[in-house]
Scaffold this motif. Sequence first.
Motif, short mmCIF file in Angstrom:
data_model
loop_
_atom_site.label_atom_id
_atom_site.label_comp_id
_atom_site.label_asym_id
_atom_site.label_seq_id
_atom_site.Cartn_x
_atom_site.Cartn_y
_atom_site.Cartn_z
N LEU A 34 37.13 26.24 46.41
CA LEU A 34 38.41 26.93 46.45
C LEU A 34 38.78 27.52 45.10
CD1 LEU A 34 40.86 27.68 48.16
CD2 LEU A 34 41.89 25.46 47.56
N VAL A 35 38.45 26.78 44.05
CA VAL A 35 38.69 27.29 42.70
C VAL A 35 37.89 28.56 42.46
CG1 VAL A 35 38.46 26.79 40.24
CG2 VAL A 35 39.23 24.99 41.81
N SER A 36 36.65 28.52 42.91
CA SER A 36 35.80 29.71 42.74
C SER A 36 36.36 30.91 43.48
CB SER A 36 34.38 29.41 43.25
OG SER A 36 33.82 28.34 42.53
N VAL A 37 36.88 30.67 44.69
CA VAL A 37 37.45 31.76 45.47
C VAL A 37 38.67 32.34 44.77
CG1 VAL A 37 38.65 32.33 47.62
CG2 VAL A 37 36.58 30.93 47.68
N VAL A 38 39.52 31.46 44.24
CA VAL A 38 40.72 31.93 43.53
C VAL A 38 40.35 32.75 42.31
CG1 VAL A 38 42.76 31.19 42.25
CG2 VAL A 38 42.16 30.05 44.39
N VAL A 39 39.36 32.26 41.56
CA VAL A 39 38.94 32.97 40.35
C VAL A 39 38.40 34.34 40.73
CG1 VAL A 39 37.30 33.00 38.46
CG2 VAL A 39 38.51 30.89 39.03
N VAL A 40 37.56 34.38 41.78
CA VAL A 40 37.00 35.66 42.20
C VAL A 40 38.09 36.60 42.68
CG1 VAL A 40 35.53 36.76 43.93
CG2 VAL A 40 34.74 34.69 42.77
N ALA A 41 39.07 36.04 43.38
CA ALA A 41 40.16 36.87 43.87
C ALA A 41 40.97 37.45 42.72
CB ALA A 41 41.04 36.07 44.81
N ILE A 42 41.24 36.59 41.73
CA ILE A 42 42.03 37.06 40.58
C ILE A 42 41.26 38.15 39.84
CG2 ILE A 42 42.96 36.39 38.33
CD1 ILE A 42 43.59 33.66 39.56
N VAL A 43 39.98 37.92 39.61
CA VAL A 43 39.18 38.92 38.89
C VAL A 43 39.12 40.21 39.69
CG1 VAL A 43 36.86 39.47 38.09
CG2 VAL A 43 37.80 37.19 37.69
N THR A 44 38.96 40.07 41.00
CA THR A 44 38.88 41.27 41.84
C THR A 44 40.19 42.05 41.81
OG1 THR A 44 37.29 40.17 43.31
CG2 THR A 44 38.45 42.11 44.17
N MET A 45 41.31 41.33 41.94
CA MET A 45 42.61 41.99 41.93
C MET A 45 42.87 42.65 40.58
SD MET A 45 43.88 41.75 44.90
CE MET A 45 45.57 42.20 44.58
N THR A 46 42.47 41.95 39.51
CA THR A 46 42.65 42.53 38.17
C THR A 46 41.81 43.78 38.01
OG1 THR A 46 43.06 40.31 37.26
CG2 THR A 46 42.48 42.07 35.70
N SER A 47 40.57 43.72 38.49
CA SER A 47 39.69 44.89 38.39
C SER A 47 40.23 46.05 39.21
CB SER A 47 38.29 44.53 38.88
OG SER A 47 37.73 43.52 38.09
N LEU A 48 40.73 45.73 40.42
CA LEU A 48 41.29 46.79 41.25
C LEU A 48 42.54 47.40 40.62
CD1 LEU A 48 40.90 45.23 44.83
CD2 LEU A 48 39.56 47.09 43.81
N PHE A 49 43.34 46.53 40.01
CA PHE A 49 44.56 47.02 39.36
C PHE A 49 44.23 47.91 38.17
CE2 PHE A 49 47.91 46.52 36.13
CZ PHE A 49 48.99 47.02 36.84
N LEU A 50 43.30 47.41 37.36
CA LEU A 50 42.91 48.22 36.20
C LEU A 50 42.21 49.50 36.64
CD1 LEU A 50 41.61 45.43 33.78
CD2 LEU A 50 43.81 46.64 33.71
N GLY A 51 41.47 49.44 37.74
CA GLY A 51 40.79 50.63 38.23
C GLY A 51 41.73 51.64 38.85
N SER A 52 42.97 51.23 39.07
CA SER A 52 43.96 52.16 39.62
C SER A 52 44.54 53.08 38.57
CB SER A 52 45.08 51.37 40.31
OG SER A 52 44.58 50.60 41.38
N PHE A 53 44.20 52.86 37.31
CA PHE A 53 44.68 53.70 36.22
C PHE A 53 43.61 54.73 35.87
CE2 PHE A 53 47.44 50.07 35.74
CZ PHE A 53 48.62 50.62 35.28
N ASP A 54 44.08 55.87 35.47
CA ASP A 54 43.17 56.90 34.95
C ASP A 54 43.90 57.61 33.80
OD1 ASP A 54 40.97 58.43 34.54
OD2 ASP A 54 41.02 59.45 36.49
N SER A 55 43.16 58.19 32.91
CA SER A 55 43.76 58.80 31.72
C SER A 55 43.21 60.19 31.49
CB SER A 55 43.51 57.93 30.48
OG SER A 55 42.12 57.82 30.23
N LEU A 56 44.00 60.97 30.79
CA LEU A 56 43.62 62.33 30.37
C LEU A 56 43.73 62.41 28.86
CD1 LEU A 56 45.58 64.41 33.04
CD2 LEU A 56 43.10 64.09 32.95
N GLU A 57 42.69 62.93 28.23
CA GLU A 57 42.71 63.13 26.79
C GLU A 57 43.64 64.29 26.44
OE1 GLU A 57 41.34 61.11 24.72
OE2 GLU A 57 40.29 59.92 26.26
N TYR A 58 43.90 64.42 25.14
CA TYR A 58 44.82 65.47 24.68
C TYR A 58 44.32 66.86 25.06
CZ TYR A 58 47.39 68.56 21.58
OH TYR A 58 48.16 69.59 21.09
N GLN A 59 43.01 67.06 25.08
CA GLN A 59 42.44 68.37 25.37
C GLN A 59 42.15 68.57 26.86
OE1 GLN A 59 41.04 65.99 23.64
NE2 GLN A 59 38.89 65.67 24.18
#
Length: 291
Positions: free
Chosen positions: A5-30
């Motif tokens: 269960l601990v492993s599942v929670v850790v995987v879920a947290i990592v997955t959610m964090t990755s999905l959240f971070l992957g929801s961002f995108d950036s544009l450079e000044y140029q």
Amino acid sequence: MQPWLVSVVVVAIVTMTSLFLGSFDSLEYQEFGLNCNYLSESVEKEPYSAGRYYLGITNSFIKFPRTVKSISFLEDWTEGRQGPALQSRTKDGLTVHLEVSFQYQLMFDQLYTLWSTLGEDYEKTFVRMAIEQLSTATTHHNAHFFFRNRTFVSKEMHRKLDEHFKQHAFAEVPFFQLRTVHLPDAFEDAIRETQVQEQHIQIARLEQETKKVTFATEVLKAQQAVQKLQNEAEGEAQAIAKKNDAFCSMAWPWLFNLFISDRLFIAVLAFFGDFAIGFECLNGFDIKSVT
């Protein structure tokens, strides 16, 4: 807690964090960007400028350059430099090769229209548009006009290209360079010879004007010299006339007295040199005034 269960929670947290971070995108000044949803295959019409944005897990930016980009058509072209020099014909049918480069900049408020009309590989369309517009502009003037009015031709090409890009390419053309204009060798040689002859004609005209000025100066000097001689002659004549008047008024009364006193022979001998003048004075002399 069970280890699995601990492993599942850790995987879920990592997955959610990755999905959240992957929801961002950036544009450079140029860069500019359009928000694209790859799941629904839709693109948001409102463009984005430089920065970091939360778009969603299935979204990312379609990126476009904000800076000025260059397109060149040169004789020494290499792959990736758009193409060789443009070949067209002048109004009088002569073949002409143009080495041209220009710089375009995408219009921020027209990004969606650009993408929906020309796609992401829009620069190939820009190249074809430029070839068409510049080749057409070449046919509006004869070869002689190209040779003598290169600056005017360059400005005209720039104006037409800028107008066409704003209307059909959703971009501006702030800079344009007409680098070289290659006409047939025989024509260029004939033009150069014509220019040399025109220079000779201009030099001859300048020499002619110089000679005219010199001649006019000499004529003016001669006129001034003549006027000076005339003034001197008139002055001398006036002086002689005054001297004669004085001589007549002073000397001839005395001669008349000699004449009436039977001593004419002595008077003639004394004034033999001015006898003619004396005779005139005697003719006009008032005898009553003497007697």
